[in-house]
Write a protein that holds these residues in place. Structure first.
Motif, PDB file in Angstrom:
ATOM      1  N   ILE A  24       0.835  -1.209   0.000  1.00  0.00           N
ATOM      2  CA  ILE A  24       0.000   0.000   0.000  1.00  0.00           C
ATOM      3  C   ILE A  24       0.874   1.267   0.000  1.00  0.00           C
ATOM      4  N   GLY A  25       2.130   1.061  -0.368  1.00  0.00           N
ATOM      5  CA  GLY A  25       2.967   2.224  -0.669  1.00  0.00           C
ATOM      6  C   GLY A  25       3.851   2.734   0.446  1.00  0.00           C
ATOM      7  N   LEU A  26       3.906   2.042   1.587  1.00  0.00           N
ATOM      8  CA  LEU A  26       4.791   2.510   2.654  1.00  0.00           C
ATOM      9  C   LEU A  26       6.216   2.030   2.365  1.00  0.00           C
ATOM     10  N   LYS A  27       7.146   2.942   2.511  1.00  0.00           N
ATOM     11  CA  LYS A  27       8.552   2.588   2.265  1.00  0.00           C
ATOM     12  C   LYS A  27       9.316   2.628   3.576  1.00  0.00           C
ATOM     13  N   PHE A  28       9.945   1.507   3.900  1.00  0.00           N
ATOM     14  CA  PHE A  28      10.739   1.454   5.129  1.00  0.00           C
ATOM     15  C   PHE A  28      11.762   0.336   5.027  1.00  0.00           C
ATOM     16  N   ASP A  29      12.833   0.459   5.803  1.00  0.00           N
ATOM     17  CA  ASP A  29      13.835  -0.598   5.843  1.00  0.00           C
ATOM     18  C   ASP A  29      13.552  -1.415   7.087  1.00  0.00           C
ATOM     19  N   THR A  30      13.687  -2.731   6.981  1.00  0.00           N
ATOM     20  CA  THR A  30      13.499  -3.526   8.196  1.00  0.00           C
ATOM     21  C   THR A  30      14.848  -4.033   8.667  1.00  0.00           C
ATOM     22  N   TYR A  31      15.190  -3.635   9.859  1.00  0.00           N
ATOM     23  CA  TYR A  31      16.408  -4.136  10.480  1.00  0.00           C
ATOM     24  C   TYR A  31      15.972  -5.013  11.627  1.00  0.00           C
ATOM     25  N   LYS A  32      16.455  -6.226  11.654  1.00  0.00           N
ATOM     26  CA  LYS A  32      15.999  -7.181  12.664  1.00  0.00           C
ATOM     27  C   LYS A  32      16.229  -6.685  14.098  1.00  0.00           C
ATOM     28  N   ASP A  33      17.302  -5.889  14.296  1.00  0.00           N
ATOM     29  CA  ASP A  33      17.611  -5.478  15.662  1.00  0.00           C
ATOM     30  C   ASP A  33      17.016  -4.112  16.028  1.00  0.00           C
ATOM     31  N   HIS A  34      16.187  -3.544  15.152  1.00  0.00           N
ATOM     32  CA  HIS A  34      15.549  -2.265  15.491  1.00  0.00           C
ATOM     33  C   HIS A  34      14.103  -2.500  15.882  1.00  0.00           C
ATOM     34  N   LEU A  35      13.699  -1.950  17.007  1.00  0.00           N
ATOM     35  CA  LEU A  35      12.314  -2.127  17.449  1.00  0.00           C
ATOM     36  C   LEU A  35      11.393  -1.096  16.841  1.00  0.00           C
ATOM     37  N   LEU A  36      11.951   0.086  16.600  1.00  0.00           N
ATOM     38  CA  LEU A  36      11.121   1.190  16.105  1.00  0.00           C
ATOM     39  C   LEU A  36      11.761   1.745  14.845  1.00  0.00           C
ATOM     40  N   ILE A  37      11.009   1.684  13.731  1.00  0.00           N
ATOM     41  CA  ILE A  37      11.606   2.244  12.516  1.00  0.00           C
ATOM     42  C   ILE A  37      10.650   3.237  11.865  1.00  0.00           C
ATOM     43  N   ASN A  38      11.208   4.187  11.150  1.00  0.00           N
ATOM     44  CA  ASN A  38      10.399   5.210  10.482  1.00  0.00           C
ATOM     45  C   ASN A  38      10.138   4.825   9.042  1.00  0.00           C
ATOM     46  N   CYS A  39       8.916   5.161   8.571  1.00  0.00           N
ATOM     47  CA  CYS A  39       8.652   5.043   7.147  1.00  0.00           C
ATOM     48  C   CYS A  39       9.354   6.210   6.476  1.00  0.00           C
ATOM     49  N   ARG A  40       9.837   5.961   5.263  1.00  0.00           N
ATOM     50  CA  ARG A  40      10.571   7.019   4.574  1.00  0.00           C
ATOM     51  C   ARG A  40       9.636   8.025   3.931  1.00  0.00           C
ATOM     52  N   ASN A  41       8.430   7.596   3.576  1.00  0.00           N
ATOM     53  CA  ASN A  41       7.575   8.498   2.803  1.00  0.00           C
ATOM     54  C   ASN A  41       6.295   8.915   3.524  1.00  0.00           C
ATOM     55  N   TYR A  42       6.115   8.515   4.782  1.00  0.00           N
ATOM     56  CA  TYR A  42       4.935   8.951   5.552  1.00  0.00           C
ATOM     57  C   TYR A  42       5.332   9.183   6.994  1.00  0.00           C
ATOM     58  N   PRO A  43       4.603  10.027   7.719  1.00  0.00           N
ATOM     59  CA  PRO A  43       4.893  10.217   9.142  1.00  0.00           C
ATOM     60  C   PRO A  43       4.351   9.043   9.954  1.00  0.00           C
ATOM     61  N   ILE A  44       4.934   7.882   9.684  1.00  0.00           N
ATOM     62  CA  ILE A  44       4.487   6.647  10.343  1.00  0.00           C
ATOM     63  C   ILE A  44       5.714   5.962  10.923  1.00  0.00           C
ATOM     64  N   GLU A  45       5.595   5.484  12.157  1.00  0.00           N
ATOM     65  CA  GLU A  45       6.666   4.634  12.680  1.00  0.00           C
ATOM     66  C   GLU A  45       6.087   3.272  13.024  1.00  0.00           C
ATOM     67  N   LEU A  46       6.908   2.256  12.804  1.00  0.00           N
ATOM     68  CA  LEU A  46       6.481   0.881  13.039  1.00  0.00           C
ATOM     69  C   LEU A  46       7.201   0.360  14.270  1.00  0.00           C
ATOM     70  N   LEU A  47       6.406  -0.168  15.209  1.00  0.00           N
ATOM     71  CA  LEU A  47       6.988  -0.727  16.427  1.00  0.00           C
ATOM     72  C   LEU A  47       6.887  -2.249  16.335  1.00  0.00           C
ATOM     73  N   PHE A  48       8.035  -2.919  16.369  1.00  0.00           N
ATOM     74  CA  PHE A  48       8.067  -4.380  16.261  1.00  0.00           C
ATOM     75  C   PHE A  48       8.111  -4.994  17.652  1.00  0.00           C
ATOM     76  N   VAL A  49       7.065  -5.742  17.998  1.00  0.00           N
ATOM     77  CA  VAL A  49       6.949  -6.306  19.352  1.00  0.00           C
ATOM     78  C   VAL A  49       6.368  -7.715  19.299  1.00  0.00           C
ATOM     79  N   ARG A  50       6.318  -8.379  20.438  1.00  0.00           N
ATOM     80  CA  ARG A  50       5.651  -9.684  20.518  1.00  0.00           C
ATOM     81  C   ARG A  50       4.159  -9.475  20.303  1.00  0.00           C
TER      82      ARG A  50
END
Ligand code: PRT
Ligand code: ZN
Length: 285
Positions: A24-50
């Motif tokens: 759906i057009g969100l651009k982000f890099d996934t790093y296995k050791d990062h819990l919180l990452i920013n989308c490059r093209n939207y003011p969205i952050e992704l929190l990776f959790v259990r």
């Protein structure tokens, strides 16, 4: 303003959720050791959790949205709003007992020990039948509990059923059907965030619709048009174009995939030829 979305860090839902977000057009890099990452093209952050933590994070407003199994939301009794069912991560929560006991009816298990990672849903199911069971809470490998004599039966997630079979267990009752859901916090959100959520929902809807549809093109004699029209369960009326060959037309349309092969056979029967089927990226109304 940053919209924060909770996603399972590493598990069955992770890859499909990431694929959906990228589609759906969100651009982000996934790093296995990062819990919180920013989308490059939207003011969205992704929190990776259990996944178990997602309902509470969303309920408490730590995250605005979460992608999580309905089973986890229901077990945690989280006060969140379901925005969308996402049609992946399908499974069911079932009571299962050793096959050799030949149990057909869950009521036989009244007073018995049931091993589960879903104590709330299991208790509610038996209580709704006026029954009490002794719940043995186990966080993983529930299926082994009867063999270890830790429990008489289990209540666990099932998708193909092969784990139950491999452990000599057979399903007695299904108590909950689950799929992945997009859930939203009930905490008040700014207009900016609401607008962004709506945008995401429109895109997810478009992507789901596209996934369940195909673009179809075919050639046919002009005189077959009425029959072809009646066969195509069109989402929109078909596009009809004249071909260089006299008396021939090209028909383009969108069809739902659930009746795909039947439609194809009927179209051929109606004189269509050169049928081409294409996947669709997205469909926005
Ligand atoms: O580390 P974290 O806590 O985030 O992950 P987890 O180990 O708790 O969850 P995970 O990744 O196993 O599952 C995440 C979600 O996927 C679940 O909450 C469900 O919503 C969904 N899901 C779909 C499943 C299954 N299918 C499934 N089959 N979750 C678990 N299973 C397990 C089940 O517990 C059993 O052990 O798979 C086994 C049964 O599978 P079959 O195919 O043999 O029937
Ligand atoms: Zn979990």
């Amino acid at each position: 303003m940053q919209l924060r979305i909770a996603i399972q860090k590493s598990g069955r839902l992770t890859e499909k959720t990431i694929t959906l977000l990228q589609s759906i057009g969100l651009k982000f890099d996934t790093y296995k050791d990062h819990l919180l990452i920013n989308c490059r093209n939207y003011p969205i952050e992704l929190l990776f959790v259990r996944d178990d933590d997602i309902p509470e994070y969303v309920q408490d407003g730590v995250c605005d949205l979460g992608f999580v199994g309905a089973n986890v939301v229901a077990e945690r009794q989280a006060a969140v709003d379901v925005l969308k069912e996402l049609d992946y991560g399908h499974c069911r929560l079932s009571v299962a007992a050793p096959k050799e006991l030949g149990i057909q009816d869950a009521r036989v298990l009244a007073g018995k020990r049931i091993a589960t990672s879903y104590p709330h849903l299991t208790h509610s199911y038996f209580a709704s039948h006026g029954l009490e069971v002794d719940i043995v809470e186990i966080s993983g490998s529930v299926e082994i509990a009867p063999k270890l004599d830790v429990a008489d039966a289990v209540c666990d997630l099932v998708s193909t059923g092969s784990t139950l079979r491999a452990n000599g267990l057979s399903e007695v009752a299904t108590i909950f059907h689950s799929q992945t859901q997009l859930v939203r916090t009930r905490k008040p959100l700014s207009d900016d965030k609401l607008e962004l959520i709506n945008k995401l929902l429109v895109r997810i809807h478009g992507q789901q619709k596209a996934q369940n549809s195909r673009y179809i093109m075919m050639n046919a004699p002009s005189k077959s048009l009425d029959r072809i029209r009646s066969i195509i369960p069109a989402l929109k009326s078909p596009t009809v174009l004249p071909l260089a060959e006299e008396g021939m037309i090209a028909v383009h349309s969108v069809i739902p995939i659930d009746r795909f092969w039947e439609v194809m056979e009927e179209l051929r029967g109606a004189g269509a030829s050169g049928i081409v089927i294409l996947p669709i990226e997205s469909m926005i109304d």
